[in-house]
Design a protein around this motif. Sequence first.
Motif, short mmCIF file in Angstrom:
data_model
loop_
_atom_site.label_atom_id
_atom_site.label_comp_id
_atom_site.label_asym_id
_atom_site.label_seq_id
_atom_site.Cartn_x
_atom_site.Cartn_y
_atom_site.Cartn_z
N LEU A 3 0.82 -1.22 0.00
CA LEU A 3 0.00 0.00 0.00
C LEU A 3 0.85 1.26 0.00
O LEU A 3 0.32 2.36 0.08
CB LEU A 3 -0.94 0.00 1.21
N ASN A 4 2.17 1.08 -0.06
CA ASN A 4 3.09 2.22 -0.08
C ASN A 4 2.85 3.19 1.07
O ASN A 4 2.81 4.40 0.88
CB ASN A 4 3.02 2.95 -1.42
N ALA A 5 2.68 2.63 2.27
CA ALA A 5 2.47 3.48 3.45
C ALA A 5 3.72 4.30 3.76
O ALA A 5 3.62 5.37 4.33
CB ALA A 5 2.08 2.63 4.66
N GLY A 6 4.88 3.79 3.37
CA GLY A 6 6.12 4.53 3.57
C GLY A 6 6.67 4.44 4.98
O GLY A 6 7.45 5.28 5.40
N TRP A 7 6.27 3.40 5.73
CA TRP A 7 6.75 3.25 7.10
C TRP A 7 8.17 2.70 7.10
O TRP A 7 8.53 1.85 6.30
CB TRP A 7 5.87 2.30 7.89
N PHE A 8 8.96 3.16 8.05
CA PHE A 8 10.28 2.61 8.30
C PHE A 8 10.12 1.36 9.16
O PHE A 8 9.04 1.08 9.68
CB PHE A 8 11.16 3.64 9.02
N GLU A 9 11.20 0.60 9.33
CA GLU A 9 11.15 -0.64 10.11
C GLU A 9 10.60 -0.42 11.51
O GLU A 9 9.78 -1.21 11.99
CB GLU A 9 12.55 -1.26 10.22
N ASP A 10 11.05 0.63 12.17
CA ASP A 10 10.59 0.88 13.54
C ASP A 10 9.10 1.23 13.55
O ASP A 10 8.38 0.88 14.50
CB ASP A 10 11.41 1.97 14.22
N GLU A 11 8.60 1.86 12.51
CA GLU A 11 7.18 2.19 12.44
C GLU A 11 6.34 0.94 12.18
O GLU A 11 5.23 0.81 12.73
CB GLU A 11 6.94 3.26 11.38
N VAL A 12 6.84 0.03 11.36
CA VAL A 12 6.16 -1.25 11.15
C VAL A 12 6.04 -1.96 12.49
O VAL A 12 4.98 -2.49 12.85
CB VAL A 12 6.91 -2.13 10.12
N GLU A 13 7.11 -1.95 13.26
CA GLU A 13 7.12 -2.57 14.59
C GLU A 13 6.13 -1.88 15.52
O GLU A 13 5.42 -2.53 16.30
CB GLU A 13 8.53 -2.52 15.17
N GLN A 14 6.03 -0.56 15.45
CA GLN A 14 5.08 0.19 16.28
C GLN A 14 3.64 -0.19 15.94
O GLN A 14 2.80 -0.37 16.84
CB GLN A 14 5.28 1.69 16.12
N VAL A 15 3.34 -0.32 14.65
CA VAL A 15 1.99 -0.71 14.24
C VAL A 15 1.72 -2.14 14.70
O VAL A 15 0.64 -2.44 15.24
CB VAL A 15 1.80 -0.57 12.71
#
Length: 91
Positions: A65-77
Amino acid sequence: MKKSLTAFFVLTAVMASPAMAEMPGKVLHDDANCMKCHTDNPYSTKKTPTYPKLVKAVQFCNDNLNAGWFEDEVEQVADYLNQTYYKHPKP
């Protein structure tokens, strides 16, 4: 100097407000409008029976979906989803 201190205290009060206490993953999740796709059976453990698989699923959504999250943001979600829905033990 007085204006600087006033601005500092106002900013500190705003950042300490309950709205800012939200989990960063929830903010990212809501901003990406994840529920647009996850409406029929939101967050079932059928496809994500473990925390690592949950992280991979969040990364899949991020990539597709091209959310553009970095690795740490993926982990936060993933952390937000896990605490809110899944309750998987973290490795």
